[in-house]
Design an enzyme around this catalytic site. Structure first.
Site, PDB file in Angstrom:
ATOM      1  N   GLU A 113       7.818   1.571  13.147  1.00 31.13           N
ATOM      2  CA  GLU A 113       8.992   2.150  12.492  1.00 31.13           C
ATOM      3  C   GLU A 113       9.714   3.047  13.493  1.00 31.13           C
ATOM      4  O   GLU A 113      10.927   3.011  13.612  1.00 31.13           O
ATOM      5  CB  GLU A 113       8.585   2.940  11.239  1.00 31.13           C
ATOM      6  CG  GLU A 113       9.794   3.515  10.506  1.00 31.13           C
ATOM      7  CD  GLU A 113       9.481   4.199   9.176  1.00 31.13           C
ATOM      8  OE1 GLU A 113       8.431   3.927   8.579  1.00 31.13           O
ATOM      9  OE2 GLU A 113      10.310   5.012   8.732  1.00 31.13           O
ATOM     10  N   ARG A 158       5.805  12.684   1.625  1.00 30.94           N
ATOM     11  CA  ARG A 158       5.259  11.665   0.731  1.00 30.94           C
ATOM     12  C   ARG A 158       3.845  12.035   0.268  1.00 30.94           C
ATOM     13  O   ARG A 158       3.451  11.711  -0.849  1.00 30.94           O
ATOM     14  CB  ARG A 158       5.294  10.265   1.341  1.00 30.94           C
ATOM     15  CG  ARG A 158       5.102   9.177   0.281  1.00 30.94           C
ATOM     16  CD  ARG A 158       5.281   7.773   0.800  1.00 30.94           C
ATOM     17  NE  ARG A 158       6.637   7.290   0.733  1.00 30.94           N
ATOM     18  CZ  ARG A 158       7.211   6.736  -0.357  1.00 30.94           C
ATOM     19  NH1 ARG A 158       6.520   6.602  -1.478  1.00 30.94           N
ATOM     20  NH2 ARG A 158       8.435   6.319  -0.319  1.00 30.94           N
ATOM     21  N   GLU A 172       3.230  -1.697   0.276  1.00 28.40           N
ATOM     22  CA  GLU A 172       2.288  -0.596   0.488  1.00 28.40           C
ATOM     23  C   GLU A 172       1.353  -0.290  -0.680  1.00 28.40           C
ATOM     24  O   GLU A 172       0.180   0.021  -0.456  1.00 28.40           O
ATOM     25  CB  GLU A 172       3.050   0.684   0.848  1.00 28.40           C
ATOM     26  CG  GLU A 172       3.768   0.623   2.167  1.00 28.40           C
ATOM     27  CD  GLU A 172       4.727   1.782   2.320  1.00 28.40           C
ATOM     28  OE1 GLU A 172       5.775   1.780   1.633  1.00 28.40           O
ATOM     29  OE2 GLU A 172       4.440   2.694   3.093  1.00 28.40           O
TER      30      GLU A 172
HETATM   31  N1  MTE Z   1       2.588  -7.210   5.829  1.00 28.45           N
HETATM   32  C1  MTE Z   1       2.412  -7.816   7.010  1.00 28.45           C
HETATM   33  N2  MTE Z   1       1.937  -9.066   7.036  1.00 28.45           N
HETATM   34  N3  MTE Z   1       2.690  -7.183   8.179  1.00 28.45           N
HETATM   35  C2  MTE Z   1       3.169  -5.885   8.200  1.00 28.45           C
HETATM   36  O1  MTE Z   1       3.420  -5.338   9.267  1.00 28.45           O
HETATM   37  N4  MTE Z   1       3.808  -3.912   6.860  1.00 28.45           N
HETATM   38  C3  MTE Z   1       3.619  -3.196   5.589  1.00 28.45           C
HETATM   39  C4  MTE Z   1       3.939  -4.107   4.414  1.00 28.45           C
HETATM   40  N5  MTE Z   1       3.273  -5.377   4.556  1.00 28.45           N
HETATM   41  C5  MTE Z   1       3.358  -5.220   6.953  1.00 28.45           C
HETATM   42  C6  MTE Z   1       3.071  -5.941   5.768  1.00 28.45           C
HETATM   43  C7  MTE Z   1       4.422  -1.996   5.469  1.00 28.45           C
HETATM   44  S1  MTE Z   1       3.860  -0.586   6.172  1.00 28.45           S
HETATM   45  C8  MTE Z   1       5.581  -1.961   4.764  1.00 28.45           C
HETATM   46  S2  MTE Z   1       6.455  -0.542   4.543  1.00 28.45           S
HETATM   47  C9  MTE Z   1       6.148  -3.167   4.150  1.00 28.45           C
HETATM   48  O2  MTE Z   1       5.346  -4.322   4.401  1.00 28.45           O
HETATM   49  C10 MTE Z   1       7.542  -3.382   4.701  1.00 28.45           C
HETATM   50  O3  MTE Z   1       8.127  -4.547   4.258  1.00 28.45           O
HETATM   51  P1  MTE Z   1       8.886  -4.666   2.856  1.00 28.45           P
HETATM   52  O4  MTE Z   1       9.686  -3.414   2.698  1.00 28.45           O
HETATM   53  O5  MTE Z   1       9.717  -5.852   3.018  1.00 28.45           O
HETATM   54  O6  MTE Z   1       7.825  -4.786   1.823  1.00 28.45           O
HETATM   55  N1  HPA Z   2       8.613   5.679   3.858  1.00 32.77           N
HETATM   56  C1  HPA Z   2       8.653   5.085   5.052  1.00 32.77           C
HETATM   57  N2  HPA Z   2       9.417   5.511   6.024  1.00 32.77           N
HETATM   58  C2  HPA Z   2      10.186   6.571   5.801  1.00 32.77           C
HETATM   59  C3  HPA Z   2      10.184   7.231   4.578  1.00 32.77           C
HETATM   60  C4  HPA Z   2       9.358   6.759   3.552  1.00 32.77           C
HETATM   61  O1  HPA Z   2       9.314   7.299   2.446  1.00 32.77           O
HETATM   62  N3  HPA Z   2      11.043   8.253   4.655  1.00 32.77           N
HETATM   63  C5  HPA Z   2      11.532   8.216   5.905  1.00 32.77           C
HETATM   64  N4  HPA Z   2      11.022   7.198   6.605  1.00 32.77           N
HETATM   65 MO1  MOS Z   3       5.721   1.185   6.101  1.00 28.70          MO
HETATM   66  S1  MOS Z   3       4.427   2.645   6.618  1.00 28.70           S
HETATM   67  O1  MOS Z   3       6.808   2.298   5.309  1.00 28.70           O
HETATM   68  O2  MOS Z   3       6.424   0.857   7.618  1.00 28.70           O
END
Ligand code: MTE
Ligand code: HPA
Ligand code: MOS
Length: 750
Positions: free
Chosen positions: A226, A304, A706
């Protein structure tokens, strides 16, 4: 629908940064980093490295034309350390050479003269010395002070949980290519292309429009990309700009493990007060977050933690204080759950302690305190469409929780050296970035003359299936086959000012933006059809790639309609801009309505501990999860399974070890154990809760990335339950991960 990427992944044809065909003249960067956790740089000698055949440059802080700064929220992190080093592995110089091997050889020829200073690796120690990365945060509701005297039972304790290595399969890396007019294109493995663009522009001292960041996909991010992909992208860009050559910086695994930040370890003190009938009347906690040497995302993660401090429980009086502590470790960062898991582990520790002391099962306390419709969260939001009780009830019925419990007791009676344990882990997770401005997204949709569609959004595909979900959303809005649609790479020139793909909201935000754009296009096309057919627009619909008049299918196909629209000079491109409605949060009062909605669910864990060896197996995980109206059950189930195992790994076997000197000892896969196929629960069952999803979720399909990670916390408490079944004298210690070593010590503690 299957994940559109799977076939390319399993046949090895997906293109990651290091697979991009190289441009002639590409150079390779390797990083020289601090050998100590804290020190003052007296002298850096790069002469011998520079002289090595094939080395093109050794770049340091002095070569940066713009700002030597990669901190976004707080500007406290140099790209290259200049005078001071604050953690072991902190980048100091970049060697650029004709090959990766030469660059790495040159690293060994750099000499550094350092004055080593004492390193602090413990969060509490840092806090005592006043070393904080940001202001402490406090959330409170009701009055704990006044409530303690009404409590029949009060317990105080301490809980600790470790960090976690992201272990994305694709390590951090970027490939920068100089463009004409002083521009630069960066292929980066990042969740935040705009962040890379912004910081690279400031490091290079050029405007953002000169920097194009392109992301095809990541081999995993899990939060680790991120913010922390930015440094390596900036290094590649810097070298590329100065040397006028394409430059690649790709970390080797051990360097990645050494240099990058991880999930934050937390240490906490808690106090919990209960009534005679097991109601939690008051809860107080103090969190010490181990932030590492720079702020990175720690302040947002701290927030968070506060938001999720009371998990899925209604506690009328609570006060939680959180400190982000500055230590000499790599800056810790986002990791699936973003501070939520740590806070929820601490809450569950308090409940487990109370349950142990009162000799009742923890689930009796959990169940008694679940949130109800209309309850107020600690941060002022009113809980709506609360599904926690329902998920618990269904779990109880469908998985036969009480029967499981009876059978475990029976097993434990008849097995002197093998014990089973049970735990229930319920979850509640808020969906939205807790920083309001980040809750926006854009999509750019082109319909081509043959009727095929190309979509660009701000979402980054990292294995979570967001591209497939956006594709499905668009197919539904336009009523065409998904085969007509292609998701383009995420590119800052096509879609600007993007939020990172994080906070589980990638599909919601970018899917909704895509819907807005597609609906506008569909409206325009219907108007064209109405004119062609000479009927009212209200009678026109597009279904399965044909124009319909009321309930009658016409001969006008999607493709012909698109072509007719083009001939009539109708615009076939559109942009959608989406903002999450109704969210707000006032930082000064710590009250508001920060989340679009919450995700709920209940997991039940069964484990078996080998009481001679301390080894264990996770036998069973049964989950009732609230997916809303899942738009893709195979992707969503995959996300749930992955998250559960990742959470379980964090709570059981993944143990980061640092030496007293702040050096990471568990810096490879031989010393850092992650769940493999053998440690996956033998049985993983999931029932989807039947409940209508909220309209804030795209197609009412709730965010899933998550939340299920936090089910994994149940593994810790199930193991503890099994240990207690063997050793009655065992005093609960809330010190995760529960490695086999700790389990063994617990089994024989007095
Ligand atoms: N799934 C896979 N296969 N690889 C990833 O890196 N990241 C996770 C989750 N699932 C991840 C994953 C995290 S930390 C987040 S925040 C969300 O996917 C982000 O994607 P989304 O917002 O589309 O769910
Ligand atoms: N989640 C993930 N990334 C972020 C957030 C959050 O709530 N706020 C700022 N960056
Ligand atoms: Mo997920 S820890 O919000 O990239």
């Amino acid at each position: 629908m299957k994940n559109t990427d799977s076939i390319w992944h399993v046949t090895g044809r997906s293109v990651y940064v290091d697979d991009i065909p190289e441009v002639r003249g590409t150079l390779y960067g390797a990083i020289f980093s601090s050998p100590v956790a804290h020190g003052r740089i007296r002298k850096l000698q790069t002469f011998a490295a520079k002289k090595l055949k094939g080395v093109k440059a050794v770049l340091t802080a002095r070569d940066i034309p713009g700002e030597n700064q990669i901190g976004e929220v707080i500007k406290d992190e140099p790209l290259f350390a200049d005078k001071w080093v604050h953690y072991c592995g902190q980048p100091i110089a970049l060697v650029v050479a004709e090959s990766d091997a030469i660059a790495r050889l040159a690293i060994t020829l750099i000499h550094i003269d350092l004055e080593e200073l004492p390193a602090i690796t413990d969060a509490r120690e840092a806090c005592q010395k006043g070393l904080l990365l940001c202001k402490p945060g406090v959330f409170s509701m009701g009055d704990t002070e006044m409530t303690w005297r009404q409590c029949t039972h009060i317990f105080e304790g301490r809980a600790d949980c470790g960090g976690q290595e992201h272990l994305y399969i694709e390590t951090q890396g970027s490939y920068a290519i100089p463009l004409e007019n002083g521009g630069i294109k960066i292929h980066a493995s990042t969740q935040g292309p705009t962040h890379v663009q912004k910081i690279a522009a400031s490091v290079l001292n050029i405007p953002m429009h000169r920097v194009e960041v392109d992301v095809a996909r990541l081999g995993g991010g899990f939060g680790g990309k991120e913010d922390q992909a930015t440094a390596y992208a900036c290094m590649a860009a810097l070298a590329s700009k100065l040397l006028h050559c394409p430059v690649k910086v790709i970390l080797h695994r051990m360097d990645d493990m050494k240099m990058t930040g991880k999930r934050h370890p937390y240490s906490a003190d808690f106090k919990i007060g209960l009534s005679e009938d097991m109601r939690i009347l008051a809860y107080e906690a103090t969190f010490y977050q181990n932030g590492g040497a720079a702020a990175d995302l720690s302040p947002a993660i701290l927030d968070r933690s506060l938001f999720h401090a009371t998990n899925c429980y209604y506690i009328p009086n609570s006060k939680v204080t959180a400190y982000s502590c500055k230590t000499n470790l790599p800056p810790n960062t986002a990791f699936r759950g973003f501070g939520g898991p740590q806070a929820m582990f601490i809450m569950e520790s308090a409940i487990a302690m109370a349950a142990r002391e009162l000799e009742v099962p923890a689930r009796r306390i959990q169940q008694k305190n679940f949130l109800s419709e209309g309850d107020t969260f600690q941060y002022g939001q009113i809980a709506r469409k609360v599904h926690i009780k329902k998920s618990y009830q269904i779990a109880g019925q469908e998985f036969g929780m009480e029967k499981m419990d009876r059978e475990i007791k029976k097993y434990n009676k008849t097995h002197p050296y093998s014990k089973k344990g049970l735990a229930v882990m319920p979850i509640c997770f808020g969906i939205s970035f807790t920083t309001k401005a980040m809750n926006q997204a854009r999509a750019l949709v082109h319909i081509y003359r043959d009727g095929s569609v190309g979509i660009s959004t701000g979402a980054v595909e990292m294995g979570q299936g967001v591209n497939t979900k956006i594709l499905q959303t668009a197919a539904q809005s336009l009523s065409i086959s998904p085969r007509q649609i292609k998701l383009e790479t995420t590119n800052t020139t096509r879609v600007s000012n993007t939020s990172p793909t994080a906070a589980s909201s990638g599909a919601d935000l970018n899917g909704k933006a895509t819907q807005l754009a597609c609906n506008k296009l569909a409206g325009r096309l219907k108007k064209v059809a109405a004119n062609l057919m000479e009927v009212a627009i209200g009678d026109i619909s597009i279904r399965d790639e044909f124009v319909w008049i009321k309930e009658k299918k016409t001969g006008l196909s999607w493709q012909e309609l698109v072509n007719q629209a083009f001939l009539q000079r109708v615009c076939l491109s559109e942009q959608g801009h989406y903002i999450t409605p109704h969210i707000h949060f006032d930082k000064t009062t710590a009250k508001g309505h920060p989340f679009a909605y919450h995700v709920y669910g209940t997991s039940v864990w069964e484990v078996t501990v080998d009481c001679l060896r301390g080894t264990y197996t996770i036998d069973k995980v049964c989950i009732v999860h609230d997916f809303g109206n899942s738009m893709n059950s195979s992707i969503d189930l995959g996300q749930l399974e992955g998250a559960v195992v990742q959470g379980m790994g964090w709570m059981t076997m993944e143990e980061l070890a640092y030496g007293q000197d702040g050096k990471l000892l568990s810096n490879s896969l031989s010393t850092y154990k992650v769940p493999d196929i053998y440690s996956v629960p033998a049985e993983l069952k999931c029932i989807a809760l039947e409940a209508k999803g909220p309209k804030e979720a795209v197609l009412r399909s709730k965010a899933v990335g998550e939340p299920p990670l936090m089910y994994g916390i149940g593994a810790f408490f199930a193991l503890q339950d099994a240990i207690a079944a063997f050793n009655n004298a065992y005093t609960f210690r809330f010190d995760a991960p529960m490695t086999p070593e700790k389990a063994l010590l617990g089994l024989y503690s007095k």
